[in-house]
Structures are given as structure tokens and as C-alpha cells.
Design an enzyme around this catalytic site. Structure first.
Site, mmCIF file in Angstrom:
data_model
loop_
_atom_site.group_PDB
_atom_site.id
_atom_site.type_symbol
_atom_site.label_atom_id
_atom_site.label_comp_id
_atom_site.label_asym_id
_atom_site.label_seq_id
_atom_site.Cartn_x
_atom_site.Cartn_y
_atom_site.Cartn_z
ATOM 1 N N ARG A 1 37.815 40.334 42.578
ATOM 2 C CA ARG A 1 39.235 40.006 42.759
ATOM 3 C C ARG A 1 39.907 41.005 43.685
ATOM 4 O O ARG A 1 40.674 40.630 44.568
ATOM 5 C CB ARG A 1 39.950 39.970 41.397
ATOM 6 C CG ARG A 1 39.678 38.696 40.619
ATOM 7 C CD ARG A 1 40.186 38.796 39.191
ATOM 8 N NE ARG A 1 39.296 39.585 38.368
ATOM 9 C CZ ARG A 1 39.664 40.416 37.392
ATOM 10 N NH1 ARG A 1 40.946 40.570 37.116
ATOM 11 N NH2 ARG A 1 38.793 41.090 36.697
ATOM 12 N N GLU B 1 35.605 43.474 38.589
ATOM 13 C CA GLU B 1 36.966 43.312 39.049
ATOM 14 C C GLU B 1 37.095 43.427 40.564
ATOM 15 O O GLU B 1 38.046 42.923 41.156
ATOM 16 C CB GLU B 1 37.732 44.485 38.443
ATOM 17 C CG GLU B 1 39.066 44.199 37.931
ATOM 18 C CD GLU B 1 39.467 45.317 36.974
ATOM 19 O OE1 GLU B 1 39.033 45.282 35.812
ATOM 20 O OE2 GLU B 1 40.202 46.207 37.413
ATOM 21 N N HIS C 1 36.912 42.113 28.565
ATOM 22 C CA HIS C 1 36.889 42.058 30.027
ATOM 23 C C HIS C 1 37.194 40.627 30.417
ATOM 24 O O HIS C 1 36.617 39.704 29.851
ATOM 25 C CB HIS C 1 35.528 42.481 30.585
ATOM 26 C CG HIS C 1 35.557 42.668 32.071
ATOM 27 N ND1 HIS C 1 35.444 41.612 32.944
ATOM 28 C CD2 HIS C 1 35.718 43.771 32.823
ATOM 29 C CE1 HIS C 1 35.542 42.088 34.184
ATOM 30 N NE2 HIS C 1 35.699 43.390 34.131
ATOM 31 N N ARG D 1 43.583 44.193 32.552
ATOM 32 C CA ARG D 1 42.555 43.367 31.946
ATOM 33 C C ARG D 1 43.047 42.582 30.737
ATOM 34 O O ARG D 1 42.632 41.444 30.531
ATOM 35 C CB ARG D 1 41.389 44.254 31.505
ATOM 36 C CG ARG D 1 40.648 44.803 32.685
ATOM 37 C CD ARG D 1 39.582 45.745 32.258
ATOM 38 N NE ARG D 1 38.725 46.013 33.409
ATOM 39 C CZ ARG D 1 37.680 46.809 33.392
ATOM 40 N NH1 ARG D 1 37.351 47.427 32.278
ATOM 41 N NH2 ARG D 1 36.950 46.987 34.456
ATOM 42 N N ARG E 1 42.186 50.239 28.688
ATOM 43 C CA ARG E 1 41.625 51.097 29.733
ATOM 44 C C ARG E 1 41.694 50.410 31.087
ATOM 45 O O ARG E 1 41.363 49.229 31.202
ATOM 46 C CB ARG E 1 40.162 51.425 29.422
ATOM 47 C CG ARG E 1 39.505 52.249 30.522
ATOM 48 C CD ARG E 1 38.089 52.637 30.184
ATOM 49 N NE ARG E 1 37.182 51.512 30.098
ATOM 50 C CZ ARG E 1 36.666 50.853 31.145
ATOM 51 N NH1 ARG E 1 37.023 51.180 32.372
ATOM 52 N NH2 ARG E 1 35.835 49.860 30.963
ATOM 53 N N HIS F 1 34.418 44.241 26.054
ATOM 54 C CA HIS F 1 33.892 45.099 27.099
ATOM 55 C C HIS F 1 33.971 46.581 26.760
ATOM 56 O O HIS F 1 33.066 47.343 27.070
ATOM 57 C CB HIS F 1 34.665 44.828 28.382
ATOM 58 C CG HIS F 1 34.199 45.641 29.545
ATOM 59 N ND1 HIS F 1 32.880 45.689 29.914
ATOM 60 C CD2 HIS F 1 34.861 46.457 30.400
ATOM 61 C CE1 HIS F 1 32.750 46.490 30.971
ATOM 62 N NE2 HIS F 1 33.932 46.970 31.262
ATOM 63 N N HIS F 2 35.059 46.990 26.147
ATOM 64 C CA HIS F 2 35.257 48.430 25.948
ATOM 65 C C HIS F 2 36.059 48.652 24.679
ATOM 66 O O HIS F 2 36.956 47.877 24.365
ATOM 67 C CB HIS F 2 36.027 48.998 27.151
ATOM 68 C CG HIS F 2 36.173 50.485 27.134
ATOM 69 N ND1 HIS F 2 35.262 51.319 27.752
ATOM 70 C CD2 HIS F 2 37.104 51.295 26.558
ATOM 71 C CE1 HIS F 2 35.643 52.584 27.572
ATOM 72 N NE2 HIS F 2 36.752 52.584 26.855
#
Ligand code: ADP
Length: 449
Positions: free
Chosen positions: A259, A256, A243, A280, A422, A382-383
Site C-alpha cells: 500500500r 504494508e 494485521h 492497522r 503498534r 499479527h502482534h
């Protein structure tokens, strides 16, 4: 066996709860287990929104969107490495999943923009509260209402099968009860990803060794081993998402939406360097290229007022403020003169309606109201995009592309939906849609077995 049910769900995140509620509503007797002492997994931490196209909420706001557009954005964001059949499910059921949740009491009426989306389709509660915590609360309340048997501190260890290879239950380990097995016709793995397990992460992507992570402690990936031992095939494990904006000061993930609602990213030299709402992976790479491998989210009070989450960051002390950009620069060791010029230039781009410098597609507001804020950010893990291989019915497959009878997977433990990357807002959509589907299909399967 100590217990006999139709369906066992492993994991209490959004996928697990959606699966449990849906399996129950399709007639199954369900046990849901969670290895941690608390429910909610990472899903509970999700702050962005739930992507969905062609919803009533969008229509009420006059937003034009389509399933095709969400499909295209998702494939593009995933670098076209997504499994098309799964993206088809994700996008075509997204409205249905929003309706399913709102039908159970969720508020997803606020619709905002997330990176990589060509329309406002990120659904979240009115007032900017965290979407994940809200969705988990609604699902939990509904599971309680249905009297679903939920067991915390209980880890799924091994899938049990008969000699024909059909799933017959799950070996679990309870913190107090020790090892026991639950007899069931179907098991749904909803164990989430492995971002918190840096050994696993770094083995797959050495660049990420030592990266911090936004995830809850349970995100270690043991569900992947459980699936592998049952013969499941894996896909896309090498795709791990950092992230772009973890706060350096506090380790919290800065959504996010900051932003999306108008903050810009500048480096220590006080200059913008990227389209702030790019995907990302691109934003992360761009930040790591800056001095000190970090950057600053800069915004004003008009952005702050647009998103209640920002007050939480201020409360946590990660968003210092000043009444001028020069002062803010002095406080945070950013070149204040350059920062002042950058913001003036940005405001002129907002006025012109076009970002001639970096091609940022949305320019919601100028930054010139009240105090200015700076959040220093750096990328963290993050993922995890990869995981067990499923088909479009959420059935887990083996290496020969055959379904393992009675074994289902949903959410971050699976791979293929997001390809190599993602998009923000697609996680909640993924876990609810595939969780529901896994629950329904497992319940129907158990009726036949
Ligand atoms: P998703 O977003 O896919 O729903 P989450 O991370 O939100 O995933 O939730 C997954 C949950 O599963 C976490 O709460 C995690 O602690 C739990 N979990 C992971 N492995 C196991 C396991 N072997 N047994 C029981 N629970 C598990």
C-alpha cells in the site's frame, strides 16, 4: 548446574540476538536458548522495515524527519496509551540502532513509508528484501563470530532466585538433555508474543476468536508465564493487533509496503472505502465491514516493479493478474466496471496530489502501467502489544513497581512501548533497541554480582 555464565538470553528473535550480541560485547559470557528447532522467531518474518528518525540513510535521500516526529507518530498510533519513557527510548535510540546494525554489516539503505508515519522512516535492505530475515542473518552471523553458545530445542521453564529475590539462573528443558539448570547472574526474556495462541488471544479479546495468525508456531506466550511465576507485573495484555492484510488465498501476510508504494484497497463492489495507509487497527476494522469480510489490494506493474516482495506473492499464486481491470474483476468476482471507474478516479486524485475522497497522505503513483493485480486480503492476528512490565533500562518490574534484580525483558514479550496499537516498522526498531539495552545492562549488572 550444568553450565555457569553471566547472562542467559531466552528466545532467538531480533530481541534475543540483539541482547546476546550486546551482552557479549559488554564483557558477558552468554548462552542463548531457543525452544524451536530454528532460530529467528517472528522477527525473521518481518517484511516492512525498521523505523528510525534522523538517520544518515534519510539524510542521503533528502528526507526530513525528527525524533520528535517519530515520538508523536508512535504515541498517536498507540492511542496515547504507550509508556512515554519507553517511547522516548525507542525513538531517541532508533538512529543508534540502525548504525549499530549497519556497523555489523546490515544494509538498511532503502527508506520507505509505513502506516501512521509522517515521514519516510522505514529502513530496509536495498531492493525490497525482507528486513527481518536480513537483520536476523546479520545478528546471527555476528553471534557466531563471537562464539555465543546457542542452543536450539531448549525451552526456558523457570527463573531461579536466591532467598533475597535475586535472579540466580534458569531451569531449562532440552529436547535431548532433558531438564537442567543454567547458573547465571542475569536472565533476559526475549520470548516474543502470543499471537499464535488463539486460546490466550480470545480470552483477552473475544472478538478475535478463531482469527488466523501470521506468526511462527513458537509465538505462544509461555515466556509470559515464566515471567509471571517470577513475580513480573503485566501491562496492556488486552491490546492485540490484527494485521489488516493477510492473503485469503495463501495465509501469507502482505506487507504494508504494497500500500505504501501505491496499491489501493477496494471491496467486492469495486469501490475504495478507506485511506489505505491509515493505522492497522482502523484498516482492519474497515475491511471487516466489507462484503465477505475481505477486500482486494489492487495495483499495477509500476507498483510491482517498486517492491521485489510482490514477485514473491505472485510466485505464491496469491496475486492473480490480467491486462485489464474488467478482466481482473471477472477473475476475482469484483465489479469490474466499478473497479475501472475507481482506478480512473484514483489516478485523477494522484494527478491532483490530494486524496479528496479518503485523505490518503501519500499518492506515490498512478495505476495505469502494464498488468493489473488483485490480492484478496482479510485481517489476522499479527502482534500482541502487551506483556511484561519493564522500565526504561529493560529491567522487569513486579506489581509494586520494583525491579526484579537480574531479570530483563526486551521485544514483543514486553508491554508499554506500543500502547494500544503498534505502528508498522516499529517492531524491528523496538527489538533491536531494547534488546541491545537489555544485553548491555544485564552484562553490567552481572559484573556487580
Ligand atoms: P521478538 O520479535 O521480540 O524478538 P520473536 O518472536 O522474534 O520475538 O522471537 C521470540 C523467540 O523466542 C521465538 O523464536 C520463540 O520460539 C522463542 N521462545 C518463546 N518462548 C520460549 C521459551 N520458553 N524458551 C525458549 N525460547 C522461547
Amino acid at each position: 548446574p550444568r553450565d555457569t555464565v553471566d547472562v542467559v538470553v531466552v528466545g532467538s528473535g531480533g530481541a534475543g540476538f540483539s541482547a546476546a550480541v550486546s551482552a557479549h560485547d559488554h564483557g558477558a559470557k552468554v548462552i542463548l536458548i531457543e525452544k524451536e528447532p530454528v532460530i529467528g522467531g517472528n522477527a525473521k518474518l518481518a517484511a516492512g522495515g525498521m523505523n528510525a528518525a534522523w538517520t544518515d540513510q534519510q539524510k542521503a535521500k533528502g528526507i526530513k524527519d525528527s525524533v520528535e516526529s517519530m515520538y508523536k507518530d508512535t504515541m498517536k498510533g498507540g492511542r496515547d496509551l504507550n509508556e512515554p519513557a519507553l517511547v522516548e527510548v525507542l525513538t531517541s535510540h532508533s538512529k543508534g540502532s540502525v548504525d549499530w546494525l549497519t556497523g555489523m554489516g546490515a544494509d538498511l539503505n532503502d527508506v520507505g513509508r509505513m502506516g501512521g508515519a509522517s515521514a519516510n522512516r522505514s529502513h530496509r535492505p536495498t531492493g525490497g528484501a525482507g528486513v527481518g530475515a536480513h537483520v536476523i542473518q546479520v545478528l546471527y552471523d555476528n553471534a557466531v563470530k563471537r562464539d555465543v553458545d546457542m542452543r536450539m530445542n531448549t525451552r526456558g521453564i523457570e527463573i531461579l532466585k536466591d532467598d533475597k529475590g535475586n535472579v540466580k539462573g534458569l531451569l531449562v528443558k532440552g529436547m535431548y538433555k532433558g531438564y537442567y539448570w543454567i547458573k547465571a547472574d542475569a536472565v533476559i526474556l526475549a520470548t516474543g508474543g502470543f499471537a499464535k495462541n488463539n486460546d490466550r488471544v480470545a480470552k483477552l479479546d473475544p472478538k478475535l476468536k478463531g482469527f488466523i495468525s501470521t506468526n511462527q508456531p513458537g509465538a505462544t506466550g509461555d515466556g509470559i508465564d515464566v515471567a509471571a511465576n517470577a513475580g513480573a507485573a503485566m501491562t496492556d495484555l488486552q491490546y492485540i493487533q490484527a494485521h489488516p492484510t493477510l492473503s485469503v488465498k495463501g495465509g501469507v501476510m502482505v506487507t504494508e509496503a504494497v500500500r505504501g508504494n501505491g496499491a489501493i484497497l477496494v471491496n467486492r463492489e469495486g469501490k475504495r472505502f478507506v485511506n489505505e495507509i491509515t493505522t492497522r487497527d482502523k484498516a482492519s476494522a474497515a475491511i471487516l465491514n466489507q462484503t465477505g469480510k475481505s477486500a482486494f489490494l489492487i495495483f499495477d506493474d509500476s507498483v510491482r516493479k517498486s517492491l521485489s516482495k510482490i514477485d514473491k506473492y505472485i510466485g505464491l499464486g496469491v496475486a492473480p493478474s490480467a491486462d485489464s481491470l474488467v478482466k481482473l474483476g471477472e477473475m476475482e468476482q469484483i465489479d469490474g466496471k466499478a473497479l475501472t471507474e475507481t482506478v480512473a478516479r484514483y489516478n485523477s486524485l494522484v494527478k491532483s496530489g490530494k486524496d479528496a475522497d479518503f485523505g490518503r497522505p501519500n499518492l506515490p503513483r498512478a495505476l495505469n502501467e502494464g498488468n493489473y493485480y488483485a490480492i484478496e486480503v482479510t485481517p489476522g492476528v499479527h502482534h500482541t502489544m502487551g506483556g511484561v512490565k519493564i522500565d526504561s533500562k529493560a529491567e522487569i518490574m513486579n506489581a509494586k513497581q520494583q525491579v526484579i534484580p537480574g531479570l530483563y525483558g526486551a521485544g514483543e514479550v514486553t508491554g508499554g512501548v506500543h500502547g494500544a496499537n503498534r505502528l508498522g516498522g516499529n517492531a524491528i526498531s523496538d527489538i533491536v533497541t531494547f534488546g541491545r539495552m537489555a544485553g548491555e545492562n544485564a552484562a553490567e549488572y552481572s559484573k556487580k554480582n
